[in-house]
Design a protein around this motif. Structure first.
Motif, PDB file in Angstrom:
ATOM      1  N   TRP A 249       0.821  -1.138   0.173  1.00  0.00           N
ATOM      2  CA  TRP A 249       0.016   0.056  -0.044  1.00  0.00           C
ATOM      3  C   TRP A 249       0.930   1.268  -0.061  1.00  0.00           C
ATOM      4  O   TRP A 249       0.679   2.125  -0.832  1.00  0.00           O
ATOM      5  CB  TRP A 249      -1.089  -0.138   1.318  1.00  0.00           C
ATOM      6  N   SER A 250       1.646   1.612   0.915  1.00  0.00           N
ATOM      7  CA  SER A 250       2.473   2.536   0.998  1.00  0.00           C
ATOM      8  C   SER A 250       3.424   2.985  -0.183  1.00  0.00           C
ATOM      9  O   SER A 250       3.420   4.017  -0.505  1.00  0.00           O
ATOM     10  CB  SER A 250       3.305   2.842   2.416  1.00  0.00           C
TER      11      SER A 250
ATOM     12  N   LEU B 199       1.216   3.891  -3.268  1.00  0.00           N
ATOM     13  CA  LEU B 199       0.967   5.080  -3.019  1.00  0.00           C
ATOM     14  C   LEU B 199       1.550   6.267  -3.171  1.00  0.00           C
ATOM     15  O   LEU B 199       1.392   7.208  -3.955  1.00  0.00           O
ATOM     16  CB  LEU B 199       0.054   5.459  -1.477  1.00  0.00           C
ATOM     17  N   THR B 200       2.843   6.226  -2.632  1.00  0.00           N
ATOM     18  CA  THR B 200       4.007   7.119  -2.875  1.00  0.00           C
ATOM     19  C   THR B 200       4.297   7.117  -4.504  1.00  0.00           C
ATOM     20  O   THR B 200       4.510   8.182  -4.948  1.00  0.00           O
ATOM     21  CB  THR B 200       5.401   6.553  -1.999  1.00  0.00           C
TER      22      THR B 200
ATOM     23  N   THR C 164       2.396   6.354  -6.938  1.00  0.00           N
ATOM     24  CA  THR C 164       1.419   6.919  -7.638  1.00  0.00           C
ATOM     25  C   THR C 164       1.399   8.422  -7.369  1.00  0.00           C
ATOM     26  O   THR C 164       1.254   9.235  -8.358  1.00  0.00           O
ATOM     27  CB  THR C 164       0.041   6.362  -6.825  1.00  0.00           C
ATOM     28  N   LEU C 165       1.714   9.019  -6.416  1.00  0.00           N
ATOM     29  CA  LEU C 165       1.813  10.657  -5.999  1.00  0.00           C
ATOM     30  C   LEU C 165       3.084  11.278  -6.873  1.00  0.00           C
ATOM     31  O   LEU C 165       2.955  11.890  -7.548  1.00  0.00           O
ATOM     32  CB  LEU C 165       2.046  10.499  -4.597  1.00  0.00           C
TER      33      LEU C 165
ATOM     34  N   ASP D 142       9.198  10.569  -8.660  1.00  0.00           N
ATOM     35  CA  ASP D 142      10.363  11.044  -8.265  1.00  0.00           C
ATOM     36  C   ASP D 142      10.615  10.877  -6.630  1.00  0.00           C
ATOM     37  O   ASP D 142      11.724  10.569  -6.270  1.00  0.00           O
ATOM     38  CB  ASP D 142      10.497  12.662  -8.314  1.00  0.00           C
ATOM     39  N   LEU D 143       9.646  11.438  -5.980  1.00  0.00           N
ATOM     40  CA  LEU D 143       9.608  10.993  -4.629  1.00  0.00           C
ATOM     41  C   LEU D 143       9.803   9.666  -4.168  1.00  0.00           C
ATOM     42  O   LEU D 143      10.430   9.378  -3.072  1.00  0.00           O
ATOM     43  CB  LEU D 143       8.356  11.653  -3.914  1.00  0.00           C
TER      44      LEU D 143
ATOM     45  N   VAL E 125      11.357   7.195  -5.460  1.00  0.00           N
ATOM     46  CA  VAL E 125      12.783   6.533  -6.006  1.00  0.00           C
ATOM     47  C   VAL E 125      13.690   7.393  -4.902  1.00  0.00           C
ATOM     48  O   VAL E 125      14.583   6.725  -4.466  1.00  0.00           O
ATOM     49  CB  VAL E 125      13.310   7.080  -7.461  1.00  0.00           C
ATOM     50  N   ALA E 126      13.568   8.544  -4.611  1.00  0.00           N
ATOM     51  CA  ALA E 126      14.313   9.145  -3.577  1.00  0.00           C
ATOM     52  C   ALA E 126      14.089   8.488  -2.028  1.00  0.00           C
ATOM     53  O   ALA E 126      14.928   8.675  -1.245  1.00  0.00           O
ATOM     54  CB  ALA E 126      14.100  10.774  -3.521  1.00  0.00           C
ATOM     55  N   SER E 127      13.094   8.132  -2.217  1.00  0.00           N
ATOM     56  CA  SER E 127      12.748   7.108  -0.853  1.00  0.00           C
ATOM     57  C   SER E 127      13.061   5.825  -0.798  1.00  0.00           C
ATOM     58  O   SER E 127      12.728   4.948  -0.015  1.00  0.00           O
ATOM     59  CB  SER E 127      11.211   7.150  -0.279  1.00  0.00           C
TER      60      SER E 127
ATOM     61  N   GLN F 263      17.231   8.508  -9.492  1.00  0.00           N
ATOM     62  CA  GLN F 263      16.052   8.315 -10.646  1.00  0.00           C
ATOM     63  C   GLN F 263      16.659   8.068 -11.788  1.00  0.00           C
ATOM     64  O   GLN F 263      15.761   7.391 -12.519  1.00  0.00           O
ATOM     65  CB  GLN F 263      15.189   9.731 -10.634  1.00  0.00           C
TER      66      GLN F 263
ATOM     67  N   LEU G  19       4.036   9.692   4.493  1.00  0.00           N
ATOM     68  CA  LEU G  19       4.268   8.709   3.136  1.00  0.00           C
ATOM     69  C   LEU G  19       5.626   8.687   2.904  1.00  0.00           C
ATOM     70  O   LEU G  19       6.484   9.746   2.696  1.00  0.00           O
ATOM     71  CB  LEU G  19       3.429   9.330   2.083  1.00  0.00           C
TER      72      LEU G  19
END
Lengths: 260, 248
Positions: free
Chosen positions: A145-146, A149-150, A152-153, A156-157, A159-161, B52, B91
């Motif tokens: 899920w998390s 969701l990330t 989908t959002l 870029d974010l 991959v950085a996470s 990325q 998140l």
């Protein structure tokens, strides 16, 4: 109790709603409506191949839907102008399936059952398949899920996470193929995409966080299934389309309530 | 040890060279600003550093377990996705509510927690993204054009804010500036990129470098304007456009 065809139909409809709600939310968020269409239409081709090679219909549908979903997903990452390509694929899959079914030897195939579903004819083994598929899809999406969701959002974010968006896309692809395979009997190839999108879209107006939208999509889908069955029983209307009509009515209702 | 270093990184999209033999390293606690013309590969370099994009040649090495806070250039959230600011900050991982309160206070987004992310203004979104990046207690903050869409006082305030953050958190800052001519004076180093690193050094060194002048000479007669600390005297030199407020 399971001997009553209406009870079996209700259970089947709720099972599809459970599988389609969270996945349908992702389809809406990611603007993948056509993706769902193409995969669902490919199911007809899966039916034809299953009948020709005498394998279970669910297995044939699952394999072809998986191939289609993977192909479309791969195309999407290539970043081509997707709209026309998806349209071509979606309709080509449907037409090829209809042509292939005409080659099936022996008994004449009841095509409308595959196009529009035959929820009133589901047996106990169908219910087992539907709820098994629903459990699988729900577990898969809950587990991812998390990161899903990330990604989908914002890729870029994600991959950085340390999240790999390609893996999350694969999860959705798998889930979509399973939902198509189990929903075929209930609403038919033409309306599977509707069961994904309409309850989720109706749930949007009621939700402030993604989890709520997934939950309401399940609830609305289940209510629509029961309402559609009632409509079908009382008004002698086709069950699959009735379910979608009720879901669309709920979309209208929630949207109007929000606007007020 | 460097927090992150790129060694001889090259990248091409098809036949178009984007990055050519780029090497750089970011040390703990320093502020590095990347400037360069449009299409010079700034954003691609950021994407290579954050992982990325995989470079065609060369390599990027990070300090093991590097805590990286990343603030993307923009984040367009689809209206179909319901998302409160609070949920967004949690998140992909749930954060300690106390840490969220601190980050919200630090970035001035208190009171926005229950707002929908899709409804935020550009400036609010920017601060929410910064708050989210701070939640990892970053050793390195990477910001891609963070002041885009801010007016000049807003930009100056943002730079002061970053400097305070660096001082209080001790994190390094790597920032892409969309404005060639305005670079925060607190930058320890400025790197000027035009597919390759054409010059680098302290802001003053870069300002005087012939390569910089050759690239950006036209804008402000070649001057690299630096935000100094006398912000109280800063209000005279930006233009106000009152046209927009006229009522027909």
């Amino acid at each position: 109790m399971l001997d009553d065809f209406l009870v079996r139909a209700g259970l089947a409809g709720i099972g599809v709603a459970v599988a389609a709600g969270p996945l349908g939310s992702f389809v809406v968020w990611r603007r993948m409506a056509y993706f769902g269409d193409a995969t669902a239409h490919a199911a007809i081709l899966g039916v034809a191949l299953a009948l020709i090679f005498s394998v279970p219909v669910t297995a044939g549908t699952l394999i072809v839907a998986l191939a289609m979903a993977t192909g479309v997903s791969w195309l999407a990452t290539r970043g081509h102008a997707m709209d026309a390509t998806l349209g071509v694929l979606s309709h080509a899959a449907l037409a090829a399936g209809l042509v292939a079914i005409s080659f099936v030897p022996g008994v004449r195939v009841d095509l409308s059952a595959f196009l529009f579903g035959d929820i009133l004819a589901v047996g106990k083994s169908d219910i087992a398949v539907i709820w098994g598929g629903a459990a699988l899809v729900t577990a898969l999406i809950a587990w991812r899920w998390s990161p899903l969701l990330t990604a989908t959002l914002s890729e870029d974010l994600a991959v950085a996470s340390g999240i790999d968006p390609r893996r999350e896309r694969l999860v959705l692809t798998l889930a979509l193929a399973v939902v198509v395979a189990v929903a075929l009997k209930v609403v038919g190839a033409l309306l599977i995409a509707a069961m994904l999108i309409v309850p989720a879209a109706a749930a949007r107006s009621l939700s402030r966080v993604p989890e709520a939208m997934a939950f309401w999509a399940v609830a609305i889908g289940a209510l629509a299934a029961l309402g559609g069955l009632a409509m079908s029983y009382l008004g002698d209307t086709p069950a699959g389309p009735s379910i979608v009509v009720v879901a669309a009515g709920m979309f209208l209702l929630t949207t109007l309530v929000r606007r007020r | 040890m460097s927090l992150i270093r790129a060694d001889h990184v090259s990248l091409a999209y098809g036949r178009q060279t984007v990055l050519s033999d780029v090497s750089l390293a970011i040390e703990p606690g320093e502020i590095v600003t990347l400037v360069g013309p449009n299409g010079s590969g700034k954003s691609s370099l950021v994407k290579v550093l954050t992982g990325q994009i995989r470079p065609d040649a060369g390599q990027v090495r990070r300090k093991p377990e590097l805590r990286l806070g990343y603030v993307p250039q923009k984040l367009a959230i689809d209206q179909s996705l319901p998302m409160t600011v609070l949920r967004f900050l949690n998140l992909p991982r749930r954060r300690d509510p106390e840490a969220i309160r601190r980050a919200a206070a630090e970035t001035g987004i208190e009171g926005l927690e229950q707002r929908q992310v899709a409804d935020l203004s550009g400036g609010q979104m920017q601060r929410v993204l910064l708050a989210r990046a701070l939640l990892v207690s970053p050793e390195l903050l990477i910001l891609d054009e963070p002041t885009q869409g801010l007016d000049q006082p807003g930009e100056a305030a943002f730079y002061r804010h970053l400097e305070r953050l660096r001082d209080s958190l001790g994190c390094a800052v790597f920032m892409v500036s969309h404005d060639l001519h305005v670079v925060m004076s607190a930058s320890d180093r400025v790197i000027c990129l035009n597919h390759h690193v054409c010059c680098e050094g302290t802001p003053k060194v870069v300002r005087d470098a012939p390569e910089y002048r050759a690239l950006f000479g036209q804008g402000t007669q070649g001057a690299l304007a630096l935000y100094q600390h006398d912000h109280d005297h800063h209000h005279h030199d930006h233009e106000h456009d009152h046209q927009g407020h006229d009522h027909a």
